[in-house]
Design a protein around this motif. Sequence first.
Motif, PDB file in Angstrom:
ATOM      1  N   ALA A 119       0.831  -1.205   0.000  1.00 24.88           N
ATOM      2  CA  ALA A 119       0.000   0.000   0.000  1.00 24.88           C
ATOM      3  C   ALA A 119       0.869   1.259   0.000  1.00 24.88           C
ATOM      4  CB  ALA A 119      -0.946   0.000   1.197  1.00 24.88           C
ATOM      5  N   LYS A 120       2.050   1.176   0.623  1.00 23.53           N
ATOM      6  CA  LYS A 120       2.977   2.305   0.634  1.00 23.53           C
ATOM      7  C   LYS A 120       3.823   2.349  -0.640  1.00 23.53           C
ATOM      8  CE  LYS A 120       4.944   3.691   4.577  1.00 23.53           C
ATOM      9  NZ  LYS A 120       4.220   4.870   5.034  1.00 23.53           N
ATOM     10  N   GLY A 121       3.733   1.300  -1.445  1.00 22.32           N
ATOM     11  CA  GLY A 121       4.534   1.236  -2.657  1.00 22.32           C
ATOM     12  C   GLY A 121       5.989   0.905  -2.396  1.00 22.32           C
ATOM     13  N   TRP A 122       6.252   0.274  -1.257  1.00 22.12           N
ATOM     14  CA  TRP A 122       7.623  -0.044  -0.869  1.00 22.12           C
ATOM     15  C   TRP A 122       8.030  -1.431  -1.345  1.00 22.12           C
ATOM     16  CZ3 TRP A 122       8.321   1.593   4.965  1.00 22.12           C
ATOM     17  CH2 TRP A 122       8.253   2.995   5.048  1.00 22.12           C
ATOM     18  N   THR A 123       9.321  -1.563  -1.625  1.00 17.97           N
ATOM     19  CA  THR A 123       9.901  -2.867  -1.924  1.00 17.97           C
ATOM     20  C   THR A 123      10.252  -3.555  -0.606  1.00 17.97           C
ATOM     21  OG1 THR A 123      12.138  -1.959  -1.937  1.00 17.97           O
ATOM     22  CG2 THR A 123      10.952  -1.999  -4.067  1.00 17.97           C
ATOM     23  N   LEU A 124      10.568  -4.841  -0.709  1.00 17.36           N
ATOM     24  CA  LEU A 124      11.066  -5.568   0.465  1.00 17.36           C
ATOM     25  C   LEU A 124      12.318  -4.875   1.010  1.00 17.36           C
ATOM     26  CD1 LEU A 124      10.759  -9.264  -0.785  1.00 17.36           C
ATOM     27  CD2 LEU A 124       9.461  -8.236   1.073  1.00 17.36           C
ATOM     28  N   GLU A 125      13.181  -4.436   0.104  1.00 13.41           N
ATOM     29  CA  GLU A 125      14.427  -3.778   0.500  1.00 13.41           C
ATOM     30  C   GLU A 125      14.158  -2.499   1.286  1.00 13.41           C
ATOM     31  OE1 GLU A 125      13.743  -4.839  -2.606  1.00 13.41           O
ATOM     32  OE2 GLU A 125      15.218  -6.462  -2.859  1.00 13.41           O
ATOM     33  N   ARG A 126      13.197  -1.723   0.847  1.00 17.93           N
ATOM     34  CA  ARG A 126      12.894  -0.456   1.524  1.00 17.93           C
ATOM     35  C   ARG A 126      12.391  -0.717   2.945  1.00 17.93           C
ATOM     36  NH1 ARG A 126      10.649   4.886   0.653  1.00 17.93           N
ATOM     37  NH2 ARG A 126      10.674   5.747   2.762  1.00 17.93           N
ATOM     38  N   LEU A 127      11.452  -1.665   3.104  1.00 16.92           N
ATOM     39  CA  LEU A 127      10.934  -1.962   4.431  1.00 16.92           C
ATOM     40  C   LEU A 127      12.048  -2.522   5.312  1.00 16.92           C
ATOM     41  CD1 LEU A 127       8.663  -2.031   6.471  1.00 16.92           C
ATOM     42  CD2 LEU A 127       7.955  -4.232   5.509  1.00 16.92           C
ATOM     43  N   ALA A 128      12.865  -3.406   4.754  1.00 18.15           N
ATOM     44  CA  ALA A 128      13.977  -3.977   5.518  1.00 18.15           C
ATOM     45  C   ALA A 128      14.906  -2.879   6.016  1.00 18.15           C
ATOM     46  CB  ALA A 128      14.750  -4.971   4.655  1.00 18.15           C
ATOM     47  N   SER A 129      15.193  -1.912   5.161  1.00 20.45           N
ATOM     48  CA  SER A 129      16.056  -0.795   5.542  1.00 20.45           C
ATOM     49  C   SER A 129      15.431   0.042   6.656  1.00 20.45           C
ATOM     50  CB  SER A 129      16.323   0.084   4.312  1.00 20.45           C
ATOM     51  OG  SER A 129      17.038   1.237   4.668  1.00 20.45           O
ATOM     52  N   GLU A 130      14.139   0.305   6.541  1.00 22.99           N
ATOM     53  CA  GLU A 130      13.430   1.097   7.562  1.00 22.99           C
ATOM     54  C   GLU A 130      13.424   0.395   8.921  1.00 22.99           C
ATOM     55  OE1 GLU A 130      11.874   4.158   7.290  1.00 22.99           O
ATOM     56  OE2 GLU A 130      12.508   4.382   5.207  1.00 22.99           O
ATOM     57  N   VAL A 131      13.336  -0.942   8.898  1.00 21.27           N
ATOM     58  CA  VAL A 131      13.209  -1.723  10.131  1.00 21.27           C
ATOM     59  C   VAL A 131      14.571  -2.137  10.689  1.00 21.27           C
ATOM     60  CG1 VAL A 131      12.250  -3.877  11.082  1.00 21.27           C
ATOM     61  CG2 VAL A 131      10.907  -2.509   9.495  1.00 21.27           C
ATOM     62  N   GLY A 132      15.579  -2.190   9.809  1.00 22.71           N
ATOM     63  CA  GLY A 132      16.906  -2.590  10.242  1.00 22.71           C
ATOM     64  C   GLY A 132      17.125  -4.096  10.248  1.00 22.71           C
ATOM     65  N   VAL A 133      16.461  -4.775   9.310  1.00 18.54           N
ATOM     66  CA  VAL A 133      16.631  -6.217   9.149  1.00 18.54           C
ATOM     67  C   VAL A 133      16.936  -6.487   7.676  1.00 18.54           C
ATOM     68  CG1 VAL A 133      15.107  -6.797  11.082  1.00 18.54           C
ATOM     69  CG2 VAL A 133      14.168  -6.668   8.769  1.00 18.54           C
ATOM     70  N   SER A 134      17.218  -7.739   7.336  1.00 17.19           N
ATOM     71  CA  SER A 134      17.526  -8.084   5.949  1.00 17.19           C
ATOM     72  C   SER A 134      16.255  -8.224   5.113  1.00 17.19           C
ATOM     73  CB  SER A 134      18.310  -9.398   5.904  1.00 17.19           C
ATOM     74  OG  SER A 134      17.472 -10.487   6.243  1.00 17.19           O
ATOM     75  N   ARG A 135      16.453  -8.132   3.808  1.00 17.30           N
ATOM     76  CA  ARG A 135      15.357  -8.348   2.865  1.00 17.30           C
ATOM     77  C   ARG A 135      14.804  -9.754   3.048  1.00 17.30           C
ATOM     78  NH1 ARG A 135      14.176 -10.984  -1.575  1.00 17.30           N
ATOM     79  NH2 ARG A 135      13.127 -10.029  -3.314  1.00 17.30           N
ATOM     80  N   GLU A 136      15.698 -10.708   3.261  1.00 18.06           N
ATOM     81  CA  GLU A 136      15.289 -12.097   3.454  1.00 18.06           C
ATOM     82  C   GLU A 136      14.389 -12.249   4.678  1.00 18.06           C
ATOM     83  OE1 GLU A 136      18.501 -11.139   2.840  1.00 18.06           O
ATOM     84  OE2 GLU A 136      18.451 -11.750   0.740  1.00 18.06           O
ATOM     85  N   ALA A 179       8.653 -16.091  12.594  1.00 17.41           N
ATOM     86  CA  ALA A 179       7.954 -15.294  13.607  1.00 17.41           C
ATOM     87  C   ALA A 179       8.914 -14.238  14.156  1.00 17.41           C
ATOM     88  CB  ALA A 179       7.448 -16.190  14.732  1.00 17.41           C
ATOM     89  N   PRO A 180       8.645 -12.966  13.888  1.00 23.44           N
ATOM     90  CA  PRO A 180       9.550 -11.928  14.362  1.00 23.44           C
ATOM     91  C   PRO A 180       9.410 -11.690  15.867  1.00 23.44           C
ATOM     92  CG  PRO A 180       7.653 -10.931  13.314  1.00 23.44           C
ATOM     93  CD  PRO A 180       7.524 -12.424  13.131  1.00 23.44           C
ATOM     94  N   LEU A 181      10.449 -11.137  16.441  1.00 19.15           N
ATOM     95  CA  LEU A 181      10.389 -10.714  17.843  1.00 19.15           C
ATOM     96  C   LEU A 181       9.415  -9.552  17.965  1.00 19.15           C
ATOM     97  CD1 LEU A 181      14.229 -10.713  18.607  1.00 19.15           C
ATOM     98  CD2 LEU A 181      12.551 -12.464  19.257  1.00 19.15           C
ATOM     99  N   PHE A 182       8.871  -9.354  19.150  1.00 23.42           N
ATOM    100  CA  PHE A 182       7.926  -8.248  19.358  1.00 23.42           C
ATOM    101  C   PHE A 182       8.567  -6.903  19.026  1.00 23.42           C
ATOM    102  CE2 PHE A 182       5.711 -11.248  22.337  1.00 23.42           C
ATOM    103  CZ  PHE A 182       4.591 -11.385  21.545  1.00 23.42           C
ATOM    104  N   ASP A 183       9.852  -6.763  19.315  1.00 22.06           N
ATOM    105  CA  ASP A 183      10.566  -5.526  18.991  1.00 22.06           C
ATOM    106  C   ASP A 183      10.521  -5.271  17.483  1.00 22.06           C
ATOM    107  OD1 ASP A 183      12.355  -3.278  19.640  1.00 22.06           O
ATOM    108  OD2 ASP A 183      13.866  -4.463  18.556  1.00 22.06           O
ATOM    109  N   THR A 184      10.693  -6.329  16.710  1.00 20.34           N
ATOM    110  CA  THR A 184      10.644  -6.197  15.254  1.00 20.34           C
ATOM    111  C   THR A 184       9.233  -5.865  14.777  1.00 20.34           C
ATOM    112  OG1 THR A 184      12.479  -7.762  15.048  1.00 20.34           O
ATOM    113  CG2 THR A 184      11.166  -7.364  13.065  1.00 20.34           C
ATOM    114  N   VAL A 185       8.228  -6.468  15.404  1.00 17.39           N
ATOM    115  CA  VAL A 185       6.839  -6.150  15.052  1.00 17.39           C
ATOM    116  C   VAL A 185       6.569  -4.671  15.295  1.00 17.39           C
ATOM    117  CG1 VAL A 185       4.404  -6.556  15.598  1.00 17.39           C
ATOM    118  CG2 VAL A 185       5.983  -8.492  15.464  1.00 17.39           C
ATOM    119  N   GLU A 186       7.047  -4.141  16.404  1.00 15.41           N
ATOM    120  CA  GLU A 186       6.849  -2.717  16.695  1.00 15.41           C
ATOM    121  C   GLU A 186       7.548  -1.843  15.660  1.00 15.41           C
ATOM    122  OE1 GLU A 186       8.004  -2.165  20.791  1.00 15.41           O
ATOM    123  OE2 GLU A 186       6.052  -2.838  21.506  1.00 15.41           O
ATOM    124  N   LYS A 187       8.754  -2.230  15.240  1.00 13.48           N
ATOM    125  CA  LYS A 187       9.477  -1.474  14.216  1.00 13.48           C
ATOM    126  C   LYS A 187       8.757  -1.556  12.865  1.00 13.48           C
ATOM    127  CE  LYS A 187      14.016  -1.947  16.342  1.00 13.48           C
ATOM    128  NZ  LYS A 187      15.347  -2.598  16.249  1.00 13.48           N
TER     129      LYS A 187
END
Length: 109
Positions: free
Chosen positions: A18-35, A46-54
């Motif tokens: 909906a934001k028009g973001w790629t996997l790479e963009r979201l990964a960069s925003e959250v600080g995790v890998s594209r994978e 299953a991500p950690l709760f900290d990752t869900v919040e990010k």
Amino acid sequence: MMELQRILGANVRHYRRAKGWTLERLASEVGVSRETIGKIERGVSAPLFDTVEKLAQALGVSPIVLFNAQPFPAGERGRLLAEINSTLANLNDKKLAGALRMLAAFSDH
């Protein structure tokens, strides 16, 4: 696959697209890998709760929204509707629009 992981993944994918973001963009925003984002979206990780919040912060939604699911009726009908919903959530916007046209034509019978 656990139901909650599948729901979370489908919602993350929905809000990312909906934001028009790629996997790479979201990964960069959250600080995790594209994978990692790919595994979360497919419901295989299953991500950690900290990752869900990010994820929620990056996508501009409440973390609770990422766990929300449309309630489906019990039984075979509910299972089919949930599977259809999950399949549709994996489509890009163009394919989703095509699926809607096909469903509309199919339901006119």
